[in-house]
Enzyme design. Sequence first.
Site, short mmCIF file in Angstrom:
data_model
loop_
_atom_site.label_atom_id
_atom_site.label_comp_id
_atom_site.label_asym_id
_atom_site.label_seq_id
_atom_site.Cartn_x
_atom_site.Cartn_y
_atom_site.Cartn_z
N LYS B 84 0.74 -1.19 0.01
CA LYS B 84 0.04 -0.02 0.04
C LYS B 84 0.90 1.24 0.01
O LYS B 84 1.88 1.22 0.72
CB LYS B 84 -0.70 -0.07 1.19
CG LYS B 84 -1.80 1.17 1.47
CD LYS B 84 -2.54 0.88 2.87
CE LYS B 84 -3.47 2.05 3.11
NZ LYS B 84 -4.32 1.74 4.05
N SER B 162 -9.20 1.76 4.00
CA SER B 162 -8.23 2.73 3.11
C SER B 162 -7.25 1.75 2.36
O SER B 162 -6.71 2.26 1.50
CB SER B 162 -7.61 3.54 3.90
OG SER B 162 -6.81 3.11 4.86
N SER B 186 -9.45 -0.13 8.49
CA SER B 186 -8.63 -0.04 6.93
C SER B 186 -8.05 -1.36 6.45
O SER B 186 -7.78 -1.42 5.24
CB SER B 186 -7.71 0.98 6.96
OG SER B 186 -8.33 2.13 7.08
#
Lengths: 463, 480
Positions: B84, B162, B186
């Site tokens: 990420k 997220s 997330s």
Amino acid sequence: MAQLVRSGEATPAELVDEAIARAQRVNGDLNAIIHHLVDGARAQATAMGSGGDTDAPLEGVPFLTKDLMCSTEGDPLHDGNATLRDIDYRAPHDTHLATMFRNLGLVNIGRTNTPEFGLTITTEPAAYGPTRNPWNLDHSAGGSSGGSAAAVAAGIVPIAHANDGGGSIRVPASECGLFGLKPTRGRVSAGPATGEAWAGAAIEGVVSRSVRDSAVVLDGISHEWPGDPYSAAPPARPFATAPETEPSPLRVGICPTSAWGAVHSECRDAVEAAGRTMEELGHTVVEAHPAELFDDEFFDNFRTVIGVSIAAEIDALERSIGQALELERDTRAFVELGRRIGGVEYIAAVEWFQAYTRRMAHWWADHDVLVTPILTEPPPRIGELRDPIRGRDRLRELLHFTPQFNVTGQPAMSVPLRWTSDGLPVGVQFVGASASEHMLLQLAGQLERAVPWAGRIPPVSAW
Amino acid sequence: MGWAHPPGLGLVTANNRHDDATALIARLGAGELTPVEAIENAITECERTNPSLNALIHPRFDAALDQARRPVEGPLAGVPIAVKDLGCEQAGEPHHRGAAFLAEIDWRGDHDSYLYRSLTEAGAVSIGRTNTPEFGTTITTEPAAYGPTRNPSNLGFSPGGSSGGSAALVAAGVVPLAHGNDGGGSIRVPASACGLVGLKVTRGRVSTGPRSGEHRGGFAVDGMLTRTVRDSALALDVITRRWPGESIPTGGMQPWSELLGADIARLRIGVTKGRCHPDCGDAVDAAARALETLGHDVVPDHAPEAWFDPEVTDQTIVMRTVGMARELESWEARIGRPLTEDDVEQSNWWSAEIGKTLSGTMYVAAQTWLRAWARRVASFWSACDLLLTPVLGAPPPPIGHLSDPVEGPGRLRELIGFVDQANVSGQPAISVPMGLSAEGLPIGVQLVAASAREDLLLAVAHQLEAADAFAPLSDLDLAS
């Protein structure tokens, strides 16, 4: 003492009565115990009966708690503060720590003196007056756990509760000739009221005369409790086994001097002598220390984090009792500083702490133990650190070696290895990597055998 | 369009689109394919699916192939992964955190994070960095800087956030493992929305070094999104390495992957559905039935009394807004210029504006309140082993639903309410796929364990998976 109980030679009630009698003999000189909890202690001891059939390792051993944190329901909790004394503030609940002490079999006979909110390294609160050093009544017993240290040194009890947010276990242990280990962050629960104290800088423990007593207590107080925000990994073997086993050969760095100013020859000599002793014991000793030990940004960040923490604590306390606290001058200034600091600035200082912890840790990849003085001088006189003009400078002159390891959360201990030509004790600090208490306790036990201190009795003593 | 399982690999679940990491490692070990071929396959899949998904935003295909040509021994040797683009920094690679002002100057990491080192030293090979909302502060992945990531099950919908970029890539079968982090759901939310296994570990379990000692005041932790439970355990073995100077101590380290399949005692599992959409409630019911069938003691409507205390949100807002103000301030120092309202997405800008006005004592008071709350709820786990809840209050929303500047914040509040608690308390929690919405979108359920009890979460999730209780994935919705 616990052996006396187990073998039936003494009952817990007799031990408690003996401790109370000892306190009566010397506490007038020392002003170490400020709240006597005689009735509760006698009731607890009597309920233990003869104590012969218990699993509690310290069944019936008389004990003292510092009057800062470690509260017990219904008992005074005055934090060295005049307002809390005046309203005779009482704790609403038992802390987890108090429960763990009780489960060890310790019998709390009273609460000991502390500077206001534990904020300095001498124990001279306006609310309760100075605690005096049993080795010389004109000198400080150290702080902030000075009441507990003076009581143990004078032989009232063998072990007493203490806590350490900047040196408050190690400094009084050093000044009173005791053993004092500040455990690794997360080793002892701060519950139930809070998750951590002073952003994780402060931790609970004890001061004791012998190494083995601190080791046995540490096993008893290092349980994780529900809701702890984090918890240190338990040791592979009980701490109690450490003092009697030899450590493997250690890589030792000694640091007898400070980049921030002079170190008194007695304190320097104490570290150098400890280095020689360790060499004789087979350890590899070099003169070395992490550069981070004397980082010039350290104290600004320390003041920011502790100032905000103390201000928030006092705000909450004032809300809960419904009135403003009367504060000592230095405390008031510190709280006002803390209240002015913005949230962003506070987080930035916590981030600085964490980055500092990372930098500091690298030194321990190549070393096992750092050896330093505790303070830069032998125990100061009563009044020196409270002097309105010179007091704050004196604090800066003395405190060079201990708060760094509150920030990093590493375990650190004071071992009573030297007495000055004036007969005052000077401890030596040993710092290990995170969670290395077992090794530190092995080393302390080894030093205790090599340079025994059990025979040293202070002039003011209850023996 | 479905995917055929490669024959003869003994895959344990119905929802594998491709090999999971464990199966891939076995094939690599047997010489059925080379590390270079494994990476080439991932690149091919990425090139085919990513134009629809917008999940991978910084490919490093050449670097990945180079790495595969010089294989590193280790438990993840040759396994393609994705990282990420928020945290898990890599020296010389983009680190934009979903922020336009960092994308514009193509900000690069100046060191390998300990987490990235743990992964690469275990042999994993990253094919690139994945999309994230700006600073990871919402549960959909639609940053202004990089545009929306889409859900592989239905391209009109959000993959959650997220860690939505990572989740979409894993769900599409591009890589079996991808990095994410979870400061308010997330990892669990995108795992739920994409039909994956998403484990949020105990506070302090995964190092945030060397740059920091904790993420977001201790709320956020790093982890890996996977398609199978055994991969979660395998990944956990790799990423739970202790590094020098950790500020947060943790205990209970275990060889997690060795625990799977061991006998589990009968567990007591409390269930709460709170206020949620019927599809999410159905998923919880399905999980509860499956757990009962497995012999566990399931107690309906049983949760910590203070679990839904609304003050938790108020207090976390204090910590989060101050944290956002600090995040922007620290970036100003690093990029050497002040940030303006035009540089930052509106919700984050206003969060920081509020945060700047709050005092240090308010921050500490909020943290103290939340830690006291964590104590109030923690005693639940002394009498119960696990808590079962929905992950979100409703199925994955359409793209644009949550990112709407006017309506978005209100809609967000309706969806969350189940995930934040474990971030505040630091407890481990896992999302496992147990349902499908009317639109064919995956729905996960959450199991929460006591601090440091990831072993229980993995064991029970593995039981559910082995019993074929996981919801099957709908077909991929990819224009190809």
